[in-house]
Design a protein around this motif. Structure first.
Motif, short mmCIF file in Angstrom:
data_model
loop_
_atom_site.label_atom_id
_atom_site.label_comp_id
_atom_site.label_asym_id
_atom_site.label_seq_id
_atom_site.Cartn_x
_atom_site.Cartn_y
_atom_site.Cartn_z
N ILE A 217 7.11 -0.88 0.35
CA ILE A 217 7.71 -2.79 -0.10
C ILE A 217 8.93 -1.83 -0.10
O ILE A 217 9.95 -1.33 0.38
CB ILE A 217 7.63 -2.46 -1.42
CG1 ILE A 217 7.13 -2.42 -3.04
CG2 ILE A 217 9.09 -3.64 -2.16
CD1 ILE A 217 6.19 -2.55 -3.98
N ASP A 218 9.91 -3.41 0.99
CA ASP A 218 10.48 -3.95 1.82
C ASP A 218 11.81 -5.04 1.02
O ASP A 218 12.00 -4.44 -0.08
CB ASP A 218 10.37 -4.01 3.06
CG ASP A 218 11.00 -3.34 3.96
OD1 ASP A 218 11.47 -1.61 4.03
OD2 ASP A 218 10.78 -3.31 5.51
N GLU A 219 11.47 -5.47 0.95
CA GLU A 219 12.22 -7.02 0.33
C GLU A 219 11.81 -8.51 0.02
O GLU A 219 10.22 -8.85 1.43
CB GLU A 219 13.92 -6.81 1.44
CG GLU A 219 14.06 -6.93 2.37
CD GLU A 219 15.58 -6.78 2.56
OE1 GLU A 219 16.51 -7.29 1.82
OE2 GLU A 219 15.68 -7.06 3.95
N CYS A 220 12.34 -8.84 -0.58
CA CYS A 220 11.42 -10.69 -0.51
C CYS A 220 12.24 -11.52 -0.64
O CYS A 220 13.76 -12.24 -0.71
CB CYS A 220 11.46 -10.80 -2.28
SG CYS A 220 11.46 -8.93 -2.77
N TYR A 233 14.82 0.67 -13.54
CA TYR A 233 14.89 0.04 -12.42
C TYR A 233 14.28 0.97 -10.89
O TYR A 233 15.28 1.99 -10.97
CB TYR A 233 16.53 -0.24 -12.68
CG TYR A 233 17.05 -1.23 -12.03
CD1 TYR A 233 16.75 -2.32 -12.07
CD2 TYR A 233 17.51 -1.02 -10.25
CE1 TYR A 233 17.84 -3.75 -11.37
CE2 TYR A 233 17.84 -2.45 -10.08
CZ TYR A 233 17.65 -2.91 -9.92
OH TYR A 233 18.09 -3.85 -9.11
N VAL A 234 13.60 0.96 -10.79
CA VAL A 234 13.14 0.43 -9.62
C VAL A 234 13.01 0.14 -8.31
O VAL A 234 12.61 -1.73 -8.45
CB VAL A 234 11.84 1.43 -9.90
CG1 VAL A 234 11.01 2.26 -8.05
CG2 VAL A 234 11.31 1.97 -10.83
N THR A 235 13.69 0.64 -7.06
CA THR A 235 13.90 -0.18 -5.96
C THR A 235 13.76 0.69 -4.68
O THR A 235 14.63 1.81 -4.25
CB THR A 235 15.70 -0.42 -6.30
OG1 THR A 235 15.93 -2.30 -5.62
CG2 THR A 235 16.44 0.59 -5.85
N PRO A 236 13.36 -0.36 -3.76
CA PRO A 236 13.18 0.49 -2.18
C PRO A 236 13.77 1.24 -1.97
O PRO A 236 15.23 0.64 -1.72
CB PRO A 236 12.07 -0.90 -2.00
CG PRO A 236 12.49 -1.69 -2.59
CD PRO A 236 13.13 -1.58 -3.71
N LYS A 237 14.41 2.34 -1.49
CA LYS A 237 14.90 2.98 -0.44
C LYS A 237 13.92 2.66 1.26
O LYS A 237 12.83 3.13 0.95
CB LYS A 237 15.11 4.64 -1.04
CG LYS A 237 15.94 4.84 0.33
CD LYS A 237 15.70 6.03 -0.05
CE LYS A 237 16.68 7.05 0.38
NZ LYS A 237 17.64 7.75 0.14
N SER A 238 14.90 1.92 1.99
CA SER A 238 14.09 1.78 3.30
C SER A 238 15.02 1.58 4.59
O SER A 238 16.33 1.04 4.18
CB SER A 238 13.33 0.20 2.71
OG SER A 238 12.59 -0.22 4.27
#
Ligand code: PLP
Ligand code: COI
Length: 339
Positions: A217-220, A233-238
């Motif tokens: 997953i990147d972003e929206c 709370y899980v958020t992408p590292k990219s």
């Protein structure tokens, strides 16, 4: 501004009284200037027009119950603009000058800061671009920095409400070692075709996967992604997403609420394990995600069956807004009150 329908503002441009400008030439930034013109006179060979030497920022000012105007984390936007400038070889604006310009732009347009009750805010749009002539692909020697402001309502239709997003595997927004981490105009040009297609199909925005493997997953669209599961709370590292200031804030707020925070690569299949999901950003605030359709794979990840936002999304949203509007103490020192 009695005649403005503050509660029904769209996320769009409206003329305000003043904009602030500053030029860079002969190796130095000049003084801040105030302008009432919405127009520019530009050399036709400016690097911003040909080679995309342009970066922008977006932040907001809020009017509290107490009538005071609060600006959210402007030092972070100042730093990110500097990073964007480094990323496409533009002259960097000093942090203090950025902050002084933001304060001046808001102060001079104070009458456009929406009233507390409306739930609207003043969007502040700083941008910086190359203005000197080049025909060879080289950075400019002269730059212009401008800030305009405009009162805005919600970015996604309906405000705090769940909406659907679409994975469109035939489009990329940014390359793993490209400019996705900078807020440069070119990234948004690259997103227009996919964005329009998603809108035409009834989606809020495109949900981007990493361009190289299409596995993570990147972003929206113009917002970062977060998923919630098991009090985490899980958020992408990219390396191809914008470091969102809203996301950075939410990670801390989640911790404050006793949640665990994980910033890591997120395989797309993991979407099926989240209890809630959201898109976050200055414009988006928190936009809870109803479902994500992986169109080419004919797959759907559903987060809300009744259309309602999840409880954690709502809690985070309320907390963030309360700090921004001054309803709750600003214990992280994120807010600058306009004198
Ligand atoms: N991602 C992209 C591509 C954006 O354009 C934005 C908007 O600024 C964000 C994420 C959210 O960043 P922030 O929270 O700093 O506004
Ligand atoms: C923001 O959230 O400030 C954005 O930049 C979104 C968008 C209008 C590009």
């Amino acid at each position: 501004m009695e005649d403005l329908d503050w509660s029904n503002l769209a996320f769009g441009y409206m003329k305000t009284d003043y904009n602030i400008r500053c030029t860079f030439s002969n190796g130095a930034w000049g003084e801040l200037e105030t302008s009432t013109s919405e127009h520019l006179s530009l050399h036709m060979a400016s690097t911003c027009l040909h080679y995309g030497q342009e970066a922008f920022e977006g932040l907001k000012a809020f009017r509290g119950k107490d009538g005071k105007i609060r600006i959210f984390r402007m030092d972070e936007n100042a730093k990110r603009l500097q990073a964007s400038c480094d990323g496409i070889m533009m002259a960097k604006l000093p942090i203090e000058k950025f902050e002084e310009a933001v304060l001046k732009a808001v102060k001079l347009n104070e009458r456009f800061v929406p009233p507390y009750e409306s739930g609207a805010s003043l969007y502040i749009r700083p941008f910086l671009f190359g203005t000197s002539a080049q025909v060879g692909v080289k950075p400019a020697t002269e730059y212009l920095f401008i800030i305009f402001v405009t009162p805005v309502g919600p970015y996604f239709k309906g405000g705090f409400q769940t909406t659907p997003f679409a994975i469109m595997r035939q489009f990329d927004r940014s390359a793993p070692l490209g400019t996705g981490i900078y807020k440069v105009g070119g990234n948004y040009a690259a997103s227009l075709v996919a964005g329009q297609k998603a809108h035409d199909m009834g989606y809020s925005a495109v949900f981007y996967l990493d361009a190289k493997e299409k596995k993570y997953i990147d972003e929206c669209g113009a917002a970062n992604f977060f998923g919630i599961k098991d009090n985490t709370y899980v958020t992408p590292k990219s390396t191809s997403i914008l470091p969102s200031i809203t996301n950075k804030s939410l990670m801390l707020l989640a911790e404050d609420m006793g949640m665990k925070v994980e910033r890591r690569t997120i395989p797309v299949e993991e979407l099926s394990t989240f209890q809630e999901a959201g898109a976050c950003g200055t414009a988006a605030v928190i936009s809870p995600i109803q479902r994500i359709d992986d169109i080419d794979e004919n797959k759907s990840y559903v987060f809300s069956t009744d259309g309602k936002p999840g409880v954690i999304c709502e809690k985070l949203y309320k907390k963030l807004r309360a700090i921004q509007y001054g309803d709750e103490p600003d214990k992280h020192g994120w807010v600058t009150i306009l004198e």
